[in-house]
Design a protein around this motif. Structure first.
Motif, mmCIF file in Angstrom:
data_model
loop_
_atom_site.group_PDB
_atom_site.id
_atom_site.type_symbol
_atom_site.label_atom_id
_atom_site.label_comp_id
_atom_site.label_asym_id
_atom_site.label_seq_id
_atom_site.Cartn_x
_atom_site.Cartn_y
_atom_site.Cartn_z
ATOM 1 N N GLN A 135 -54.054 14.784 -14.202
ATOM 2 C CA GLN A 135 -53.144 15.703 -13.534
ATOM 3 C C GLN A 135 -52.992 15.303 -12.080
ATOM 4 O O GLN A 135 -53.985 15.076 -11.389
ATOM 5 C CB GLN A 135 -53.692 17.144 -13.618
ATOM 6 N N VAL A 136 -51.748 15.222 -11.632
ATOM 7 C CA VAL A 136 -51.455 14.862 -10.243
ATOM 8 C C VAL A 136 -50.533 15.928 -9.670
ATOM 9 O O VAL A 136 -49.533 16.296 -10.291
ATOM 10 C CB VAL A 136 -50.761 13.487 -10.145
ATOM 11 N N GLN A 137 -50.855 16.419 -8.497
ATOM 12 C CA GLN A 137 -49.980 17.351 -7.791
ATOM 13 C C GLN A 137 -49.267 16.619 -6.672
ATOM 14 O O GLN A 137 -49.901 15.884 -5.902
ATOM 15 C CB GLN A 137 -50.798 18.518 -7.242
ATOM 16 N N LEU A 138 -47.963 16.833 -6.606
ATOM 17 C CA LEU A 138 -47.131 16.155 -5.620
ATOM 18 C C LEU A 138 -46.389 17.200 -4.797
ATOM 19 O O LEU A 138 -45.777 18.114 -5.360
ATOM 20 C CB LEU A 138 -46.123 15.243 -6.325
ATOM 21 N N VAL A 139 -46.408 17.044 -3.491
ATOM 22 C CA VAL A 139 -45.732 17.987 -2.599
ATOM 23 C C VAL A 139 -44.839 17.213 -1.644
ATOM 24 O O VAL A 139 -45.324 16.439 -0.816
ATOM 25 C CB VAL A 139 -46.744 18.837 -1.815
ATOM 26 N N GLU A 140 -43.522 17.442 -1.769
ATOM 27 C CA GLU A 140 -42.567 16.770 -0.896
ATOM 28 C C GLU A 140 -42.345 17.580 0.375
ATOM 29 O O GLU A 140 -42.459 18.798 0.383
ATOM 30 C CB GLU A 140 -41.205 16.600 -1.594
ATOM 31 N N SER A 141 -41.976 16.868 1.432
ATOM 32 C CA SER A 141 -41.598 17.505 2.690
ATOM 33 C C SER A 141 -40.642 16.586 3.436
ATOM 34 O O SER A 141 -40.525 15.397 3.106
ATOM 35 C CB SER A 141 -42.832 17.796 3.546
ATOM 36 N N GLY A 142 -39.969 17.153 4.446
ATOM 37 C CA GLY A 142 -39.102 16.343 5.293
ATOM 38 C C GLY A 142 -37.618 16.471 5.006
ATOM 39 O O GLY A 142 -36.803 15.824 5.669
ATOM 40 N N GLY A 143 -37.253 17.277 4.023
ATOM 41 C CA GLY A 143 -35.835 17.456 3.741
ATOM 42 C C GLY A 143 -35.155 18.269 4.824
ATOM 43 O O GLY A 143 -35.798 18.796 5.735
ATOM 44 N N GLY A 144 -33.828 18.379 4.728
ATOM 45 C CA GLY A 144 -33.101 19.173 5.709
ATOM 46 C C GLY A 144 -31.629 18.829 5.739
ATOM 47 O O GLY A 144 -31.108 18.165 4.836
ATOM 48 N N LEU A 145 -30.974 19.282 6.805
ATOM 49 C CA LEU A 145 -29.546 19.057 7.011
ATOM 50 C C LEU A 145 -29.364 17.965 8.049
ATOM 51 O O LEU A 145 -29.990 18.013 9.122
ATOM 52 C CB LEU A 145 -28.881 20.347 7.482
ATOM 53 N N VAL A 146 -28.522 16.990 7.752
ATOM 54 C CA VAL A 146 -28.285 15.882 8.677
ATOM 55 C C VAL A 146 -26.807 15.507 8.619
ATOM 56 O O VAL A 146 -26.153 15.671 7.578
ATOM 57 C CB VAL A 146 -29.191 14.679 8.321
ATOM 58 N N PRO A 188 -44.234 10.710 -16.293
ATOM 59 C CA PRO A 188 -44.354 11.011 -14.872
ATOM 60 C C PRO A 188 -44.848 12.422 -14.565
ATOM 61 O O PRO A 188 -44.647 13.346 -15.336
ATOM 62 C CB PRO A 188 -42.927 10.837 -14.371
ATOM 63 N N TYR A 189 -45.470 12.536 -13.414
ATOM 64 C CA TYR A 189 -45.698 13.826 -12.776
ATOM 65 C C TYR A 189 -44.583 13.990 -11.736
ATOM 66 O O TYR A 189 -44.145 13.008 -11.131
ATOM 67 C CB TYR A 189 -47.063 13.873 -12.088
ATOM 68 N N TRP A 190 -44.161 15.244 -11.536
ATOM 69 C CA TRP A 190 -43.060 15.507 -10.606
ATOM 70 C C TRP A 190 -43.474 16.481 -9.512
ATOM 71 O O TRP A 190 -44.263 17.395 -9.755
ATOM 72 C CB TRP A 190 -41.871 16.120 -11.354
ATOM 73 N N GLY A 191 -42.900 16.291 -8.350
ATOM 74 C CA GLY A 191 -43.032 17.276 -7.297
ATOM 75 C C GLY A 191 -42.005 18.376 -7.487
ATOM 76 O O GLY A 191 -41.193 18.339 -8.420
ATOM 77 N N GLN A 192 -42.004 19.346 -6.568
ATOM 78 C CA GLN A 192 -41.121 20.493 -6.705
ATOM 79 C C GLN A 192 -39.726 20.219 -6.151
ATOM 80 O O GLN A 192 -38.795 20.987 -6.411
ATOM 81 C CB GLN A 192 -41.728 21.710 -6.001
ATOM 82 N N GLY A 193 -39.583 19.149 -5.388
ATOM 83 C CA GLY A 193 -38.280 18.773 -4.863
ATOM 84 C C GLY A 193 -38.075 19.181 -3.421
ATOM 85 O O GLY A 193 -38.640 20.177 -2.951
ATOM 86 N N ALA A 194 -37.251 18.412 -2.705
ATOM 87 C CA ALA A 194 -36.892 18.699 -1.314
ATOM 88 C C ALA A 194 -35.383 18.551 -1.175
ATOM 89 O O ALA A 194 -34.818 17.535 -1.588
ATOM 90 C CB ALA A 194 -37.608 17.745 -0.359
ATOM 91 N N GLN A 195 -34.748 19.547 -0.590
ATOM 92 C CA GLN A 195 -33.292 19.523 -0.443
ATOM 93 C C GLN A 195 -32.904 18.639 0.727
ATOM 94 O O GLN A 195 -33.428 18.773 1.842
ATOM 95 C CB GLN A 195 -32.759 20.938 -0.209
ATOM 96 N N VAL A 196 -31.962 17.745 0.477
ATOM 97 C CA VAL A 196 -31.355 16.924 1.519
ATOM 98 C C VAL A 196 -29.851 17.195 1.487
ATOM 99 O O VAL A 196 -29.209 17.026 0.451
ATOM 100 C CB VAL A 196 -31.632 15.427 1.303
ATOM 101 N N THR A 197 -29.319 17.629 2.613
ATOM 102 C CA THR A 197 -27.893 17.920 2.718
ATOM 103 C C THR A 197 -27.291 17.082 3.836
ATOM 104 O O THR A 197 -27.775 17.119 4.978
ATOM 105 C CB THR A 197 -27.653 19.404 3.002
ATOM 106 N N VAL A 198 -26.270 16.306 3.498
ATOM 107 C CA VAL A 198 -25.601 15.461 4.472
ATOM 108 C C VAL A 198 -24.193 16.018 4.665
ATOM 109 O O VAL A 198 -23.357 15.954 3.769
ATOM 110 C CB VAL A 198 -25.543 13.998 4.007
ATOM 111 N N SER A 199 -23.972 16.573 5.837
ATOM 112 C CA SER A 199 -22.694 17.236 6.086
ATOM 113 C C SER A 199 -22.418 17.300 7.578
ATOM 114 O O SER A 199 -23.347 17.424 8.391
ATOM 115 C CB SER A 199 -22.721 18.651 5.509
ATOM 116 N N SER A 200 -21.151 17.231 7.939
ATOM 117 C CA SER A 200 -20.765 17.382 9.333
ATOM 118 C C SER A 200 -20.438 18.840 9.650
ATOM 119 O O SER A 200 -20.130 19.164 10.799
ATOM 120 C CB SER A 200 -19.567 16.492 9.635
#
Length: 129
Positions: free
Chosen positions: A1-12, A117-129
């Protein structure tokens, strides 16, 4: 069992950069350095797609054609962390990005798939002006 935690997403804004991180912890005691690691993404209304992958050593890396030359996957086995540096971001890069860990991956039908695979919970990345 592997736990994965993503970070660093955001709006750019288009043309900008973001770096995603994925911290791993292995309950089974298996070392992080023995896992192949990768990133996938899923845009609204679309299937999850491969983005990038790294072998256990980090020496060999693989990318989807759509991100080649703009994204870089790297890993720090001492810190149990894998990164995705994303440069020259485009609106079409907007998606939820998922970290994956597995015993390996294979090339099939024009893309890479992870094995059990093991999966993380996901991180939202939004690219918008």
């Amino acid at each position: 069992q592997v736990q994965l935690v993503e970070s660093g997403g955001g709006l750019v804004r288009p043309g900008g950069s973001l770096r995603l991180s994925c911290a791993a912890s292995a309950a089974s005691g298996r070392a992080f350095s023995t896992y192949a690691m990768g990133w996938f993404r899923q845009a609204p209304g679309k299937e999850r797609e491969f983005v990038a992958a790294s072998t256990w050593s980090g020496v060999s890396t693989y990318y989807a054609d759509s991100v080649k030359g703009r994204f870089t996957i790297s890993r720090d086995n001492a810190e149990n962390t894998v990164y995705l540096q994303m440069n020259s971001l485009k609106p079409e890069d907007t998606a939820v990005y998922f970290c994956a860990a597995g015993g390996g991956f294979e090339y099939r039908s024009g893309s890479y798939s992870f094995i059990d695979p093991y999966w993380g919970q996901g991180a939202q990345v939004t690219v918008s002006s």
